[in-house]
Each structure stands twice: as structure tokens, then as C-alpha cells.
Write a protein that holds these residues in place. Structure first.
Motif, short mmCIF file in Angstrom:
data_model
loop_
_atom_site.label_atom_id
_atom_site.label_comp_id
_atom_site.label_asym_id
_atom_site.label_seq_id
_atom_site.Cartn_x
_atom_site.Cartn_y
_atom_site.Cartn_z
N SER A 22 4.01 148.44 73.65
CA SER A 22 3.26 147.28 74.12
C SER A 22 3.35 146.16 73.08
N LEU A 23 3.19 144.93 73.54
CA LEU A 23 3.24 143.78 72.65
C LEU A 23 1.87 143.56 72.01
N ASN A 24 1.87 142.89 70.86
CA ASN A 24 0.61 142.60 70.18
C ASN A 24 0.65 141.20 69.58
N ASN A 25 -0.51 140.76 69.13
CA ASN A 25 -0.62 139.49 68.41
C ASN A 25 -1.25 139.73 67.04
N ASN A 26 -0.96 140.88 66.47
CA ASN A 26 -1.48 141.21 65.14
C ASN A 26 -0.83 140.32 64.09
N PHE A 27 -1.63 139.92 63.13
CA PHE A 27 -1.18 139.10 62.01
C PHE A 27 -1.55 139.84 60.73
N ASN A 50 -8.17 135.35 69.71
CA ASN A 50 -6.98 135.56 70.55
C ASN A 50 -6.34 134.25 70.98
N ILE A 51 -6.18 133.36 70.04
CA ILE A 51 -5.60 132.06 70.31
C ILE A 51 -4.13 132.20 70.70
N ILE A 52 -3.40 133.03 69.99
CA ILE A 52 -1.98 133.24 70.26
C ILE A 52 -1.84 134.54 71.05
N SER A 53 -1.18 134.47 72.19
CA SER A 53 -1.04 135.64 73.05
C SER A 53 -0.12 136.68 72.42
N ASN A 54 -0.24 137.93 72.91
CA ASN A 54 0.69 138.99 72.53
C ASN A 54 2.10 138.50 72.84
N ARG A 55 3.06 138.75 71.93
CA ARG A 55 4.41 138.26 72.18
C ARG A 55 5.44 138.91 71.28
N HIS A 56 6.69 138.73 71.69
CA HIS A 56 7.84 139.09 70.86
C HIS A 56 8.95 138.10 71.17
N GLY A 71 7.08 129.74 70.75
CA GLY A 71 7.77 130.39 71.86
C GLY A 71 7.66 131.89 71.92
N GLY A 72 8.68 132.49 72.56
CA GLY A 72 8.76 133.92 72.74
C GLY A 72 8.40 134.35 74.14
N SER A 73 8.33 135.65 74.30
CA SER A 73 8.02 136.26 75.59
C SER A 73 6.71 137.02 75.45
N ASP A 74 5.81 136.87 76.44
CA ASP A 74 4.51 137.53 76.33
C ASP A 74 4.48 138.84 77.12
N SER A 75 3.33 139.48 77.15
CA SER A 75 3.17 140.80 77.78
C SER A 75 3.49 140.80 79.26
N SER A 76 3.33 139.68 79.94
CA SER A 76 3.63 139.60 81.37
C SER A 76 5.10 139.30 81.62
N GLY A 77 5.86 139.06 80.55
CA GLY A 77 7.27 138.70 80.69
C GLY A 77 7.50 137.21 80.79
N SER A 78 6.42 136.44 80.78
CA SER A 78 6.55 134.98 80.82
C SER A 78 7.08 134.46 79.50
N LEU A 79 7.88 133.40 79.57
CA LEU A 79 8.37 132.75 78.36
C LEU A 79 7.39 131.66 77.96
#
Length: 176
Positions: A22-27, A50-56, A71-79
Motif C-alpha cells: 500500500s502507498l503511504n505519506n510517511n515523512f 494529511n496535507i500530502i496524499s499517499n503517493r509514489h 506530482g506522482g501517483s496516489d492510492s486511487s491510481g490518479s496522477l
């Protein structure tokens, strides 16, 4: 994947996939001298989480003590084409073991969609400028190059530079 940058003796790591996929937004901040690893909660100046969504497949650069994520791709697959600034000088310990840092949204939509949503792109920082190069969207490879002046938050599309890069052998990176 995740991204990481270094500021002084600290390595900062953001996002990516967990072992479970799963994707995360850990810093995280890892100090190479003390060997301390801290999870830092990103908050806006008004205290929102949770300002910045989970992404890779995003990119991250550092300029002085600030970190920029785009940018990047989030957990729903949206860019995404959102752009953030994390001020590492605001890292504080709100309670024992709980650290926070202030994150600011520079743009939530790519400067009114002048930079399209993307993933798998490159981003570098030189002086007070951030450069974004190519990448992919849902239709395929992108053929663009941007400069963002962080002092003025001025965006410039660098069309001539893309042509020069293509003419000098980087055509494998740039779709024509």
C-alpha cells in the motif's frame, strides 16, 4: 517508490510503498551521525493533518532547509500535479516522541494545470530554481521541461531547452 533528499547530516524520506504494497505519506528523518530515525507528521500552518496524499512515483528536491514535493501517483491510481514545500526548520517535538513539521501547498493543480499531472519524471534543484523534466501521464510520455523560481513562484515552460536536449541525444527520454 519513495523519494529521499539530504540536508546536512539528515536524510529525509517521503512516501512510497509499504511492505504490504500500500502507498503511504510517511515523512522520516534519519540522522547519519546519531543514527536516529524520526517519523515526522506533516501539518499545515492551521494545524490540518494529511496535507500530502499517499503517493509514489513523485519527485522531491531540497533547497537549503526546504524540501519540495511534486506530482506522482496516489492510492486511487490518479496522477497528481500538486506541489508542496516542507520547512525543515519547523520540525518540533510536540510531545515526547511526536515530531511535526509545517508543510505549505504551493499549488494544488499544477499552476492552473500549466504543468500536467504526471508520474515517473525527473526533478532537480539548481540555486533557487526547480526543474521538472518529462515523465508520463495516462496518454504516454510527456515532452516538456519547466523551471520554477521558488523566490517568486514563477513557472516558465522551457521549450527551447527541450529542443536542445532532443538535438543533443536525449531523444530517448523525450517523445517527439
Amino acid at each position: 517508490g519513495h523519494t529521499m533528499v539530504a540536508i546536512s547530516n539528515d536524510i529525509y524520506i517521503f512516501g512510497g510503498s509499504t511492505k504490504a504494497g500500500s502507498l503511504n505519506n510517511n515523512f522520516h528523518k534519519y540522522n547519519i551521525v546519531t543514527k536516529n530515525l524520526d517519523l515526522i507528521t506533516l501539518v499545515s500552518s492551521d494545524g490540518s493533518f494529511n496535507i500530502i496524499s499517499n503517493r509514489h512515483q513523485h519527485s522531491m528536491v531540497a533547497i537549503e532547509t526546504d524540501i519540495y514535493i511534486f506530482g506522482g501517483s496516489d492510492s486511487s491510481g490518479s496522477l497528481n500535479n500538486d506541489f508542496y514545500k516542507i520547512d525543515t526548520t519547523t520540525i518540533t517535538e510536540s510531545e515526547p516522541g511526536a515530531k511535526t513539521a509545517i508543510v505549505a501547498i504551493i499549488t494544488s493543480n499544477g499552476f492552473d494545470n500549466k504543468i500536467s499531472a504526471r508520474h515517473r519524471f525527473e526533478m532537480v534543484a539548481i540555486a533557487n530554481n526547480i526543474y521538472i523534466f518529462c515523465g508520463s501521464d495516462r496518454t504516454g510520455s510527456l515532452n516538456d521541461f519547466y523551471r520554477i523560481d521558488i523566490n517568486t513562484i514563477n513557472l516558465v515552460r522551457k521549450t527551447a531547452d527541450v529542443e536542445q536536449l532532443t538535438d543533443n541525444g536525449y531523444d530517448g527520454l523525450i517523445s517527439k
